[in-house]
Motif scaffolding. Structure first.
Motif, PDB file in Angstrom:
ATOM      1  N   SER A 282       0.757  -1.067  -0.034  1.00  0.00           N
ATOM      2  CA  SER A 282      -0.063  -0.002  -0.018  1.00  0.00           C
ATOM      3  C   SER A 282       0.828   1.345   0.072  1.00  0.00           C
ATOM      4  CB  SER A 282      -0.882  -0.191   1.049  1.00  0.00           C
ATOM      5  OG  SER A 282      -1.858  -1.027   1.257  1.00  0.00           O
TER       6      SER A 282
ATOM      7  N   ALA B  77     -10.957   7.047   3.118  1.00  0.00           N
ATOM      8  CA  ALA B  77     -11.613   5.965   2.270  1.00  0.00           C
ATOM      9  C   ALA B  77     -10.530   5.495   1.126  1.00  0.00           C
ATOM     10  CB  ALA B  77     -12.759   6.663   1.620  1.00  0.00           C
ATOM     11  N   LEU B  78      -9.982   6.151   0.650  1.00  0.00           N
ATOM     12  CA  LEU B  78      -8.569   5.832  -0.130  1.00  0.00           C
ATOM     13  C   LEU B  78      -7.888   5.034   0.120  1.00  0.00           C
ATOM     14  CD1 LEU B  78      -6.977   6.176  -3.015  1.00  0.00           C
ATOM     15  CD2 LEU B  78      -5.998   8.133  -1.926  1.00  0.00           C
TER      16      LEU B  78
ATOM     17  N   ALA C 146      -8.363   3.051   2.827  1.00  0.00           N
ATOM     18  CA  ALA C 146      -9.053   1.658   2.990  1.00  0.00           C
ATOM     19  C   ALA C 146      -9.357   0.891   1.581  1.00  0.00           C
ATOM     20  CB  ALA C 146     -10.557   1.850   3.709  1.00  0.00           C
ATOM     21  N   ALA C 147      -9.702   1.664   0.665  1.00  0.00           N
ATOM     22  CA  ALA C 147      -9.862   0.919  -0.744  1.00  0.00           C
ATOM     23  C   ALA C 147      -8.449   0.353  -1.293  1.00  0.00           C
ATOM     24  CB  ALA C 147     -10.350   1.968  -1.798  1.00  0.00           C
ATOM     25  N   VAL C 148      -7.164   1.126  -1.165  1.00  0.00           N
ATOM     26  CA  VAL C 148      -6.024   0.705  -1.370  1.00  0.00           C
ATOM     27  C   VAL C 148      -5.740  -0.598  -0.484  1.00  0.00           C
ATOM     28  CG1 VAL C 148      -3.621   0.951  -1.640  1.00  0.00           C
ATOM     29  CG2 VAL C 148      -5.057   2.731  -2.370  1.00  0.00           C
TER      30      VAL C 148
ATOM     31  N   GLU D 214      -7.871  -2.687   0.951  1.00  0.00           N
ATOM     32  CA  GLU D 214      -8.552  -3.655   0.696  1.00  0.00           C
ATOM     33  C   GLU D 214      -8.189  -4.564  -0.689  1.00  0.00           C
ATOM     34  OE1 GLU D 214     -11.823  -6.378   0.550  1.00  0.00           O
ATOM     35  OE2 GLU D 214     -11.302  -5.156   2.326  1.00  0.00           O
ATOM     36  N   ARG D 215      -7.766  -3.749  -1.715  1.00  0.00           N
ATOM     37  CA  ARG D 215      -7.535  -4.315  -2.961  1.00  0.00           C
ATOM     38  C   ARG D 215      -6.022  -5.106  -2.612  1.00  0.00           C
ATOM     39  NH1 ARG D 215      -7.910  -7.282  -6.646  1.00  0.00           N
ATOM     40  NH2 ARG D 215      -7.621  -7.247  -8.495  1.00  0.00           N
TER      41      ARG D 215
END
Length: 218
Positions: A18, A36-37, A39-41, A43-44
């Motif tokens: 990340s 949010a950004l 968290a999204a990174v 998660e992926r």
């Protein structure tokens, strides 16, 4: 593979990848400004690593899963223990559960002073921890604190391996082995990866010390 040989399936870590994608400084500030950004990174990245480990678990030749995720520096974790426990460690739990479902241990390499995160890491089900630096904490101290809950890997300091004499390396290796041998749960090796500036002679001194110790213990 030759008979009796197995592989360890390795992948880099959730925090490390990340940070590679966002940059260390941006990720750190984004935990506050763009959660949010982040968290999204995470998660992926976590999903991709999970998929890699799923593939390893389908291979009969893979005997263990190894995650490399540096969480700290000499004086503490890179981000707050609370943030790491909430956002990174849950993926460790998922990786551990996957490995255990397929009868493999999950090993963790993490550099730095991670003492404040270790309770959460141990609770996540990690089977063994690697990366020890004398300037942070001798491996024996970590061993005494955690051996009832997690196995210990390595601990012969890389600085000693690079700058010490063969005699010093053997002496330090024997001292570690004498400390841990009565209780077990330990695999001897370097405190970190072997860099190119460690001479073959010094590396072999470590190997010879372990071989000699094991032969004497039989």
């Amino acid at each position: 593979l030759p008979d009796g040989m197995a592989l360890i399936g390795f992948a880099g870590g959730v925090l490390e990848f990340s940070m590679d994608l966002l940059g260390m400084e941006r990720l750190m500030t984004a935990t506050r400004r763009e959660p949010a950004l982040v968290a999204a990174v995470i998660e992926r990245v976590g999903q991709i690593i999970y998929g890699v480990f799923e593939t390893y678990c389908q291979m009969d030749s893979v005997c263990a899963i190894w995650l490399g995720d540096d969480l700290g520096h000499k004086h503490g974790p890179l981000l707050s223990p609370k943030w790491l426990t909430e956002h990174i460690v849950p993926w460790y739990r998922r990786f551990a559960e996957l490995a255990h479902e397929h009868g493999r241990p999950l090993l963790l390499h993490t550099c730095g002073n991670t003492a404040t995160v270790m309770p959460a890491i141990v609770d996540a089900g990690i089977d063994a921890k690697h990366s020890f630096e004398e300037a942070i904490e001798p491996v024996e101290c970590f061993y005494d604190r955690w051996i009832e809950r997690i196995a210990v890997l390595g601990g012969v300091d890389v600085h000693l391996l690079s700058a010490g004499t063969e005699a010093e390396i053997k002496q330090r290796t024997r001292a570690i082995l004498e400390h841990v041998a009565p209780r077990g749960g330990y695999a001897c090796g370097s405190g970190n990866s072997i860099p190119s500036y460690v001479s073959a002679t010094n590396y072999l001194a470590l190997i010879e010390a372990v071989t000699e110790f094991n032969a004497a213990a039989r």
